[in-house]
Scaffold this motif. Sequence first.
Motif, PDB file in Angstrom:
ATOM      1  N   THR A 146       0.847  -1.189   0.000  1.00 33.44           N
ATOM      2  CA  THR A 146       0.000   0.000   0.000  1.00 33.44           C
ATOM      3  C   THR A 146       0.888   1.246   0.000  1.00 33.44           C
ATOM      4  N   GLY A 147       0.253   2.412  -0.070  1.00 36.34           N
ATOM      5  CA  GLY A 147       0.989   3.674  -0.047  1.00 36.34           C
ATOM      6  C   GLY A 147       0.355   4.707   0.861  1.00 36.34           C
ATOM      7  N   ILE A 259      15.010  19.395  -2.282  1.00 41.85           N
ATOM      8  CA  ILE A 259      15.124  18.553  -1.083  1.00 41.85           C
ATOM      9  C   ILE A 259      16.546  18.659  -0.537  1.00 41.85           C
ATOM     10  N   THR A 260      17.507  18.585  -1.448  1.00 42.41           N
ATOM     11  CA  THR A 260      18.910  18.623  -1.055  1.00 42.41           C
ATOM     12  C   THR A 260      19.272  19.929  -0.352  1.00 42.41           C
ATOM     13  N   ASN A 261      18.791  21.056  -0.909  1.00 41.19           N
ATOM     14  CA  ASN A 261      19.176  22.354  -0.346  1.00 41.19           C
ATOM     15  C   ASN A 261      18.288  22.815   0.796  1.00 41.19           C
ATOM     16  N   GLY A 262      17.298  22.005   1.167  1.00 39.03           N
ATOM     17  CA  GLY A 262      16.465  22.319   2.315  1.00 39.03           C
ATOM     18  C   GLY A 262      15.321  23.266   2.039  1.00 39.03           C
ATOM     19  N   ARG A 263      15.125  23.646   0.787  1.00 38.12           N
ATOM     20  CA  ARG A 263      14.015  24.542   0.499  1.00 38.12           C
ATOM     21  C   ARG A 263      12.668  23.868   0.769  1.00 38.12           C
ATOM     22  N   LEU A 264      12.581  22.581   0.453  1.00 38.75           N
ATOM     23  CA  LEU A 264      11.348  21.836   0.732  1.00 38.75           C
ATOM     24  C   LEU A 264      11.360  21.451   2.207  1.00 38.75           C
ATOM     25  N   ALA A 265      10.697  22.250   3.016  1.00 37.60           N
ATOM     26  CA  ALA A 265      10.725  22.062   4.466  1.00 37.60           C
ATOM     27  C   ALA A 265       9.609  21.151   4.953  1.00 37.60           C
ATOM     28  N   ALA A 266       8.623  20.904   4.116  1.00 34.49           N
ATOM     29  CA  ALA A 266       7.508  20.017   4.479  1.00 34.49           C
ATOM     30  C   ALA A 266       6.925  19.450   3.200  1.00 34.49           C
ATOM     31  N   PHE A 267       6.349  18.269   3.318  1.00 34.91           N
ATOM     32  CA  PHE A 267       5.800  17.618   2.127  1.00 34.91           C
ATOM     33  C   PHE A 267       4.799  16.547   2.541  1.00 34.91           C
ATOM     34  N   VAL A 268       3.600  16.629   2.029  1.00 37.64           N
ATOM     35  CA  VAL A 268       2.630  15.554   2.204  1.00 37.64           C
ATOM     36  C   VAL A 268       2.932  14.500   1.154  1.00 37.64           C
ATOM     37  N   GLY A 269       3.266  13.286   1.612  1.00 36.99           N
ATOM     38  CA  GLY A 269       3.670  12.252   0.677  1.00 36.99           C
ATOM     39  C   GLY A 269       3.323  10.866   1.174  1.00 36.99           C
ATOM     40  N   ALA A 270       3.471   9.898   0.286  1.00 38.74           N
ATOM     41  CA  ALA A 270       3.240   8.499   0.644  1.00 38.74           C
ATOM     42  C   ALA A 270       4.472   7.940   1.340  1.00 38.74           C
ATOM     43  N   VAL A 271       4.295   6.808   1.987  1.00 38.19           N
ATOM     44  CA  VAL A 271       5.365   6.203   2.776  1.00 38.19           C
ATOM     45  C   VAL A 271       6.633   6.001   1.952  1.00 38.19           C
ATOM     46  N   TRP A 272       6.486   5.659   0.682  1.00 38.15           N
ATOM     47  CA  TRP A 272       7.663   5.411  -0.143  1.00 38.15           C
ATOM     48  C   TRP A 272       8.481   6.662  -0.428  1.00 38.15           C
ATOM     49  N   TRP A 273       7.898   7.853  -0.164  1.00 31.53           N
ATOM     50  CA  TRP A 273       8.641   9.090  -0.408  1.00 31.53           C
ATOM     51  C   TRP A 273       9.821   9.222   0.542  1.00 31.53           C
ATOM     52  N   ALA A 274       9.760   8.576   1.694  1.00 27.18           N
ATOM     53  CA  ALA A 274      10.886   8.626   2.630  1.00 27.18           C
ATOM     54  C   ALA A 274      12.170   8.178   1.943  1.00 27.18           C
ATOM     55  N   GLN A 275      12.063   7.123   1.168  1.00 23.54           N
ATOM     56  CA  GLN A 275      13.221   6.592   0.450  1.00 23.54           C
ATOM     57  C   GLN A 275      13.510   7.396  -0.803  1.00 23.54           C
ATOM     58  N   LEU A 276      12.453   7.708  -1.535  1.00 23.91           N
ATOM     59  CA  LEU A 276      12.597   8.447  -2.784  1.00 23.91           C
ATOM     60  C   LEU A 276      13.091   9.865  -2.564  1.00 23.91           C
TER      61      LEU A 276
END
Length: 427
Positions: A146-147, A259-276
């Motif tokens: 699931t996601g 993501i790398t430079n820290g501009r994305l400070a929050a994100f609603v995502g599925a569990v697999w986004w942790a790895q991605l």
Amino acid sequence: MTLTRRKFLALTAGGAAAATGLTGCGSRSSLGAADELSLWAWTGSVNDDLIAQASKGIPGAPGKKVALTRIGGDYKTKLLTSLAGKSMVPDIVGLNDDVATYFPNADQFLDLHELGADQVKGDFLEWKWKLGITPDNRMMAFPMDTGPTALFYRRDIFAKAGLPTEPGDVAAAAPDWSSYIELGKKLKQAVPGAAITDNITSIYAYALAQLPKRYMTVDGQYIGNGDHIRQAWDLSVRVVKEGLSANAQSGSTDANAVITNGRLAAFVGAVWWAQLGPKNAAPESKGNWRVTPAPGGPGNRGGSFLAITKYCKDPEAAFKFITWLESAQNQAQSFLDPVLFPSTPASYADPKMTGADPFFGGQRIVDVFAESAKKYPGTYFSPYDSIINKPITAELVNVEIGAKSSDQAWNDAQHLVDRELTRVGAI
């Protein structure tokens, strides 16, 4: 189009069911030797150790074994082409989260009800179980992963902005999308350039993933022009208008950079986004991320299925295999590698899943996703959802890049949807 775990792993989300058609002739034979059940799947869809075990012998099916072929490229087209030829067809196949697009071809697969699937129904999330069943109650596909969705956020950046930092406090501060936007505005004011989504289509996709209805009804009525879809559209536009999107379109060089430079400070995502996302693009941010329930409630985006083709040499042995592979114990193992979140709630208490995650500051993030998975209301996916979603998300991008107004883009999207659904005979 928003990047998904499946695209990241070079999986496929095809879209050629109507174009391919299941016609043709040939010998109705399946692949492999008489004692061997052929399995088609994609990279990252199954646990290698479990497949290695089944390749020596299927538990509960003496004298039978599994032979896995990992299919690259356009998986769906290759599978449908094989079925159309009715020759050298795999016995067992993986199906992606667009499983409903195979429903018009359900007669090419066995009805798992007839193999005893209902005996294990109680082991699975009810909403996930239903997704593999056609509107005429034919169980075409068996649940895999699931996601479930949640809110990922940078604790260090939230602290810098003077915002709540603990998961429970963040969830209390942003229980819905409007309060999430207000939180984002405070974040941006304190930390200029900070964003709460990578792009407009991500907000739309995850708002859509929470809804109890989507684009069509079970009886084939198009409802993608309804208020529920327009509200998800308007929410996405609002995030952009407030300057809270990083405007990093999927596939662009900025997609990982934010993501790398820290501009994305929050994100609603599925569990697999942790790895991605953070673990892949910002490994140096280890310890700074946290997870909490998503604004707007639980949702689901992603997850796969297994099906048995009607050409299968030994349906009973094939069913033994898929029920063994997708047992709670084995799904917990598949969470470790290749990080597939189980559709069996009993897995959520398995020690293989309940450990603290150092990347997330020692938080047990599985607990957050488990609650999301269990509370997600479920919805109906039609065979035409991919066709409908494509012009809608394309027109949202036009809004984000300033090419069209929201109303113009919405009207154009609906016109394109109507044209495409008419072309395939859906309306």
